[in-house]
Design a protein around this motif. Structure first.
Motif, PDB file in Angstrom:
ATOM      1  N   ALA A   6       0.860  -1.189   0.000  1.00 47.03           N
ATOM      2  CA  ALA A   6       0.000   0.000   0.000  1.00 47.03           C
ATOM      3  C   ALA A   6       0.894   1.236   0.000  1.00 47.03           C
ATOM      4  O   ALA A   6       2.114   1.146   0.201  1.00 47.03           O
ATOM      5  CB  ALA A   6      -0.921   0.010   1.218  1.00 47.03           C
TER       6      ALA A   6
ATOM      7  N   CYS B 125     -11.124   2.773  -6.353  1.00 45.58           N
ATOM      8  CA  CYS B 125     -11.270   1.394  -5.857  1.00 45.58           C
ATOM      9  C   CYS B 125     -12.568   0.754  -6.321  1.00 45.58           C
ATOM     10  O   CYS B 125     -13.575   1.426  -6.535  1.00 45.58           O
ATOM     11  CB  CYS B 125     -11.302   1.406  -4.318  1.00 45.58           C
ATOM     12  SG  CYS B 125      -9.697   1.337  -3.517  1.00 45.58           S
TER      13      CYS B 125
ATOM     14  N   ASN C 296      -3.435  -0.569  -3.290  1.00 47.11           N
ATOM     15  CA  ASN C 296      -3.970  -1.632  -2.440  1.00 47.11           C
ATOM     16  C   ASN C 296      -5.190  -2.239  -3.127  1.00 47.11           C
ATOM     17  O   ASN C 296      -6.180  -2.585  -2.517  1.00 47.11           O
ATOM     18  CB  ASN C 296      -4.341  -1.016  -1.076  1.00 47.11           C
ATOM     19  CG  ASN C 296      -4.941  -2.016  -0.127  1.00 47.11           C
ATOM     20  OD1 ASN C 296      -4.489  -3.163  -0.066  1.00 47.11           O
ATOM     21  ND2 ASN C 296      -5.964  -1.597   0.606  1.00 47.11           N
TER      22      ASN C 296
ATOM     23  N   SER D  97      -7.586  -5.260  -2.227  1.00 45.64           N
ATOM     24  CA  SER D  97      -8.298  -5.299  -0.942  1.00 45.64           C
ATOM     25  C   SER D  97      -9.467  -4.335  -0.896  1.00 45.64           C
ATOM     26  O   SER D  97      -9.633  -3.581   0.077  1.00 45.64           O
ATOM     27  CB  SER D  97      -7.321  -5.009   0.202  1.00 45.64           C
ATOM     28  OG  SER D  97      -6.268  -5.944   0.202  1.00 45.64           O
TER      29      SER D  97
ATOM     30  N   SER E 135     -10.382   1.359  -0.126  1.00 48.70           N
ATOM     31  CA  SER E 135      -9.279   1.650   0.776  1.00 48.70           C
ATOM     32  C   SER E 135      -9.237   3.124   1.157  1.00 48.70           C
ATOM     33  O   SER E 135      -9.695   3.989   0.410  1.00 48.70           O
ATOM     34  CB  SER E 135      -7.941   1.294   0.113  1.00 48.70           C
ATOM     35  OG  SER E 135      -7.916  -0.056  -0.256  1.00 48.70           O
TER      36      SER E 135
ATOM     37  N   SER F 270      -6.629   6.009   3.773  1.00 49.48           N
ATOM     38  CA  SER F 270      -5.485   6.168   4.675  1.00 49.48           C
ATOM     39  C   SER F 270      -5.754   7.284   5.666  1.00 49.48           C
ATOM     40  O   SER F 270      -6.512   8.210   5.376  1.00 49.48           O
ATOM     41  CB  SER F 270      -4.191   6.440   3.897  1.00 49.48           C
ATOM     42  OG  SER F 270      -4.234   7.722   3.289  1.00 49.48           O
TER      43      SER F 270
ATOM     44  N   VAL G  54      -3.166   2.511   6.553  1.00 52.05           N
ATOM     45  CA  VAL G  54      -4.007   2.192   5.402  1.00 52.05           C
ATOM     46  C   VAL G  54      -5.011   1.121   5.832  1.00 52.05           C
ATOM     47  O   VAL G  54      -4.625   0.118   6.444  1.00 52.05           O
ATOM     48  CB  VAL G  54      -3.183   1.672   4.201  1.00 52.05           C
ATOM     49  CG1 VAL G  54      -4.099   1.292   3.043  1.00 52.05           C
ATOM     50  CG2 VAL G  54      -2.174   2.709   3.750  1.00 52.05           C
ATOM     51  N   TYR G  55      -6.265   1.361   5.542  1.00 45.77           N
ATOM     52  CA  TYR G  55      -7.339   0.395   5.802  1.00 45.77           C
ATOM     53  C   TYR G  55      -7.932  -0.058   4.467  1.00 45.77           C
ATOM     54  O   TYR G  55      -7.960   0.718   3.509  1.00 45.77           O
ATOM     55  CB  TYR G  55      -8.455   1.022   6.656  1.00 45.77           C
ATOM     56  CG  TYR G  55      -8.102   1.161   8.121  1.00 45.77           C
ATOM     57  CD1 TYR G  55      -7.245   2.156   8.561  1.00 45.77           C
ATOM     58  CD2 TYR G  55      -8.632   0.279   9.061  1.00 45.77           C
ATOM     59  CE1 TYR G  55      -6.919   2.263   9.901  1.00 45.77           C
ATOM     60  CE2 TYR G  55      -8.311   0.391  10.418  1.00 45.77           C
ATOM     61  CZ  TYR G  55      -7.459   1.388  10.827  1.00 45.77           C
ATOM     62  OH  TYR G  55      -7.129   1.493  12.161  1.00 45.77           O
ATOM     63  N   GLY G  56      -8.415  -1.312   4.420  1.00 44.42           N
ATOM     64  CA  GLY G  56      -8.994  -1.835   3.190  1.00 44.42           C
ATOM     65  C   GLY G  56     -10.257  -2.644   3.431  1.00 44.42           C
ATOM     66  O   GLY G  56     -10.704  -2.786   4.574  1.00 44.42           O
TER      67      GLY G  56
ATOM     68  N   ILE H 273      -4.439  -2.611   6.679  1.00 44.47           N
ATOM     69  CA  ILE H 273      -3.605  -3.235   5.652  1.00 44.47           C
ATOM     70  C   ILE H 273      -2.137  -3.070   6.009  1.00 44.47           C
ATOM     71  O   ILE H 273      -1.341  -4.004   5.891  1.00 44.47           O
ATOM     72  CB  ILE H 273      -3.876  -2.601   4.274  1.00 44.47           C
ATOM     73  CG1 ILE H 273      -5.352  -2.794   3.876  1.00 44.47           C
ATOM     74  CG2 ILE H 273      -2.940  -3.167   3.213  1.00 44.47           C
ATOM     75  CD1 ILE H 273      -5.783  -4.230   3.686  1.00 44.47           C
TER      76      ILE H 273
END
Lengths: 132, 132
Positions: free
Chosen positions: A125, B13, B64, B67, B70, B72, B82-84, B124
């Motif tokens: 990422a 995304c 990313n 996933s 996403s 951040s 970072v999240y997904g 992530i």
């Protein structure tokens, strides 16, 4: 010139597929990768004028534990990147090449074709620059 | 107080499992998530004194892509996250709670138990602070 690029290497990582519990007392794969990078970086520095724009820093956990050994590249005002699934044997030299290319970039974005082939698919990422 | 925490939401995304090619012209799932967060954030701001320490910013690609949707979280001197695998339906409110907890933290590290349950497993990766 002081180092402005940080190469953070997670020293608590285990290789992908490693089974926790069987080797709790063994040296972590991430620590081995970190030490290999430090050693190679010193050699590289010795062959130039001793200056570098990349500082290798150990870190405990990049929250990427499912993806083997991990590291991040960051610098003020640049995109930050996390890479995973790395091993000293396969990636050591190319990680340092990537870090140097990152250090020389204006925004942290190293064009795909300029990323060493062994690591270009290992991006987990990235995070936008603080001031971006 | 100016916003110092950036919540970057990837607007290119697609949801996990979405099949590229079938909906190239549809609005991207990330854009839908971004717009939902903006709308809810305005409601939340309206219910307080109109000030906020979180700015929601669209971004194209956090590298990313495997996933789902996403985002951040980042702020000067703090760990970046970072999240997904996020969706507006499930995570919108908790993303904003998480962002507020992040904004109020000193180093960006929100303790596990204080992270809203629906998003706490969606990390992530994270990147150390620039000055850390």
């Amino acid at each position: 010139m002081p180092a402005t690029t940080r190469l953070h290497v997670c020293i608590t990582c285990r290789n992908s597929g490693a089974e926790p519990g069987n080797n709790q007392t063994d040296e972590r794969d991430g620590k081995i990768l970190h030490d290999a990078l430090i050693a190679e970086h010193k050699v590289a520095k010795g062959s130039t004028d001793g200056e570098t724009d990349v500082e290798i820093v150990p870190v405990e956990c990049l929250s990427n534990c499912k993806s083997g050994c991990s590291l991040s590249l960051s610098a003020p005002g640049k995109w930050g990147y996390v890479y995973g699934n790395l091993t000293p044997e396969t990636h050591r030299d190319d990680i340092l090449k990537l870090a140097n290319a990152y250090a020389q970039s204006s925004d942290g974005i190293v064009p795909w074709r300029e990323r060493p082939e062994s690591v270009r698919r290992n991006v987990i990422a990235r995070i936008p620059p603080m001031n971006g």
